[in-house]
Design a protein around this motif. Structure first.
Motif, short mmCIF file in Angstrom:
data_model
loop_
_atom_site.label_atom_id
_atom_site.label_comp_id
_atom_site.label_asym_id
_atom_site.label_seq_id
_atom_site.Cartn_x
_atom_site.Cartn_y
_atom_site.Cartn_z
N SER A 147 -29.44 17.14 15.73
CA SER A 147 -29.93 16.52 14.44
C SER A 147 -28.78 16.88 13.30
N VAL A 148 -28.84 16.35 12.15
CA VAL A 148 -28.13 16.79 11.24
C VAL A 148 -28.85 17.41 10.25
N ASN A 163 -23.71 18.87 12.07
CA ASN A 163 -24.31 17.86 12.96
C ASN A 163 -24.17 18.38 14.40
N THR A 204 -25.47 16.79 16.91
CA THR A 204 -25.77 15.46 17.79
C THR A 204 -24.53 15.47 18.59
N ARG A 254 -23.04 12.57 18.70
CA ARG A 254 -22.23 11.16 18.13
C ARG A 254 -22.04 11.68 16.47
N VAL A 274 -21.92 10.91 12.59
CA VAL A 274 -23.04 10.23 11.72
C VAL A 274 -22.56 10.09 10.14
N SER A 275 -22.76 8.80 9.89
CA SER A 275 -22.01 8.46 8.48
C SER A 275 -23.30 9.36 7.34
N TRP A 335 -26.07 9.61 1.49
CA TRP A 335 -26.77 10.86 1.64
C TRP A 335 -26.97 11.66 0.22
N THR A 390 -17.94 10.58 7.26
CA THR A 390 -18.69 10.83 8.64
C THR A 390 -18.47 12.22 9.14
N ARG A 397 -31.74 11.19 3.44
CA ARG A 397 -30.71 10.11 4.08
C ARG A 397 -30.43 9.29 2.77
N GLN A 456 -34.22 14.52 5.38
CA GLN A 456 -33.46 14.90 6.41
C GLN A 456 -33.84 16.50 6.68
#
Length: 147
Positions: free
Chosen positions: A28-29, A58, A60, A62, A64-65, A69, A85, A126, A132
């Motif tokens: 998660s972020v 982050n 995760t 991947r 995340v942009s 936010w 990002t 977000r 979030q």
């Protein structure tokens, strides 16, 4: 009620209690650390303002942009994150003071403190406005909290 049925009901009830507690997803972020009281006297120097910060991680696999936010405190001071990002596995620090943004450091460009020294609440939202993550700090003996 037979003893076996009572035991099953108790086990199911206990399982429901265990799964009802909020659990942060494996990836998660999320807020990682809040330094809500910079060291030393609050003199509003940029170094002191920069030592007041919130870290976002982050976890995760991947990028995340975080464009659009927001990060807010309990008094609704808001910082809209820039087009940014956050790389997979990375942590970014949002400092209260002024400075140049980089891959690991964002600056709110403020000349006054945001976070209350004794207690506050950090909320990461977000761009849609959905929460979030949120964490509270209420420890007068520590200047930071790890989330």
């Amino acid at each position: 009620m037979p003893a076996a049925a009572l035991a099953v009901a108790a086990a199911l009830g206990a399982a429901a209690l265990l799964t009802a507690a909020p659990v942060r997803a494996a990836g998660s972020v999320h807020l990682a650390k809040i330094s809500y009281d910079s060291p030393g006297k609050d003199m509003r120097s940029n170094a002191s303002l920069a030592a007041e910060y919130v870290q976002t991680r982050n976890s995760t696999s991947r990028p995340v942009s975080l464009r659009g936010w927001t990060l807010t405190d309990a008094s609704r001071h808001a910082c809209v994150l820039p087009a940014f990002t956050l790389r997979a596995g990375a942590t970014a620090t949002a400092h209260t003071g002024q400075g140049r943004n980089s891959a690991a450091h964002l600056h709110q460009q403020r000349r006054a403190y945001v976070w209350n020294n004794d207690r506050d609440r950090a909320t990461l939202r977000r761009s849609s406005g959905a929460v979030q993550d949120a964490r509270s700090s209420a420890n007068a003996d520590r200047d930071w909290t790890s989330c």
